[in-house]
Design an enzyme around this catalytic site. Structure first.
Site, PDB file in Angstrom:
ATOM      1  N   LYS A  15       0.828  -1.212   0.000  1.00 48.00           N
ATOM      2  CA  LYS A  15       0.000   0.000   0.000  1.00 48.00           C
ATOM      3  C   LYS A  15       0.864   1.263   0.000  1.00 48.00           C
ATOM      4  CE  LYS A  15      -2.255  -0.940   3.856  1.00 48.00           C
ATOM      5  NZ  LYS A  15      -1.648  -2.214   4.290  1.00 48.00           N
ATOM      6  N   ARG A  90      -9.279   0.791   9.417  1.00 48.20           N
ATOM      7  CA  ARG A  90      -8.933  -0.597   9.747  1.00 48.20           C
ATOM      8  C   ARG A  90     -10.036  -1.299  10.517  1.00 48.20           C
ATOM      9  NH1 ARG A  90      -2.966   0.356   9.498  1.00 48.20           N
ATOM     10  NH2 ARG A  90      -1.889  -1.615   9.774  1.00 48.20           N
ATOM     11  N   ARG A 129      11.647  -6.783   4.545  1.00 43.42           N
ATOM     12  CA  ARG A 129      11.441  -5.411   5.056  1.00 43.42           C
ATOM     13  C   ARG A 129      12.013  -5.273   6.462  1.00 43.42           C
ATOM     14  NH1 ARG A 129       5.525  -2.556   5.055  1.00 43.42           N
ATOM     15  NH2 ARG A 129       5.302  -3.288   7.181  1.00 43.42           N
ATOM     16  N   ARG A 135      11.844  -2.266  11.447  1.00 47.67           N
ATOM     17  CA  ARG A 135      10.660  -1.903  12.237  1.00 47.67           C
ATOM     18  C   ARG A 135      10.372  -3.023  13.223  1.00 47.67           C
ATOM     19  NH1 ARG A 135       5.612  -0.089   8.611  1.00 47.67           N
ATOM     20  NH2 ARG A 135       4.503  -1.114  10.306  1.00 47.67           N
ATOM     21  N   ARG A 146      -0.214  -9.135  13.563  1.00 48.62           N
ATOM     22  CA  ARG A 146      -0.808  -8.032  12.784  1.00 48.62           C
ATOM     23  C   ARG A 146      -1.676  -8.587  11.648  1.00 48.62           C
ATOM     24  NH1 ARG A 146       4.154  -4.794  10.939  1.00 48.62           N
ATOM     25  NH2 ARG A 146       2.646  -3.448   9.924  1.00 48.62           N
TER      26      ARG A 146
END
Ligand code: AMP
Length: 208
Positions: A15, A90, A129, A135, A146
């Protein structure tokens, strides 16, 4: 024409990458609640301190917090060509709040594009990632949580937008360029008067 677009999909669906392209190519404004929350954590603000643990655990922060962030940005960026909502809404409550707040501004969600990806494949993407960006909430265990949260709390939004006739799906497993082209096709189709795909050169020339 102003357009308000929701980019929809699980974490790591692409996204953010696609939103940034739309910013560059169409002058839309990206509103990523994840980016806003990370900025608050980095700044050490009261909000940042409040949400840090929640984000680290891979849970959702409260609807009130993210709705307030979005409203703040809609006010701050009045007159924008349009907005890309990235990682928001969300929950169904967030989607309802977005509809209401846009309505109060004589606007609406014009299009919802779902990047369709498979859970197994994004687990692979996220490892990359995590290595690149570090992160904390991208570590495999938190990421799984998640993904779970997405499936339980966010995926129910699909029928919400589908019922409004706003939902389009593109194959998010394809390469970045292909996904970008599919998104462009959806947006151009919606921008044309009767929702028809843009005519090719010969069709335009011969009126067919
Ligand atoms: P993202 O970068 O969009 O994946 O968001 C990172 C984290 O920020 C999420 O796992 C949530 O903890 C929080 N977050 C971002 N956007 C929202 C939202 N719309 N509602 C609730 N929590 C959010």
């Amino acid at each position: 024409m102003a357009i308000n677009l929701v980019l929809f999909g699980p974490p790591a669906a692409g996204k953010g990458t696609q939103a940034k392209r739309l910013v560059a190519e169409r002058g839309l404004v990206q509103l990523s609640t994840g980016d806003m929350l990370r900025a608050a954590i980095k700044a050490g603000s009261e909000l940042g301190q409040k949400v840090e643990g929640i984000i680290k655990a891979g849970d959702l922060v409260s609807d009130e917090i993210v709705i307030a962030l979005i409203e703040e940005q809609l006010d701050a960026q009045k007159g924008a060509t349009g907005f890309i909502f990235d990682g928001f809404p969300r929950t169904v409550a967030q989607a309802e709040a977005l509809d209401l707040t846009l309505k109060s501004r004589s606007e609406s969600v014009d299009s919802v594009i779902r990047l369709k990806v498979e859970d197994d494949a994004i687990m692979g993407r996220i490892e990359k990632r995590f290595e690149e960006q570090g992160r904390k909430d991208d570590n495999p265990e938190t990421f799984k949580h998640r993904l779970d949260t997405y499936n339980k709390q966010t995926a129910p939004l699909l029928p919400y937008y589908s019922a409004q006739g706003k939902l389009s799906e593109v194959d998010g497993m394809a390469g970045i360029e292909t996904v970008a082209a599919s998104i462009a096709e959806v947006l151009d189709r919606q921008a044309s008067p009767k929702g028809e795909p843009k005519k090719g050169f010969f069709a335009r020339l011969f009126g067919r």
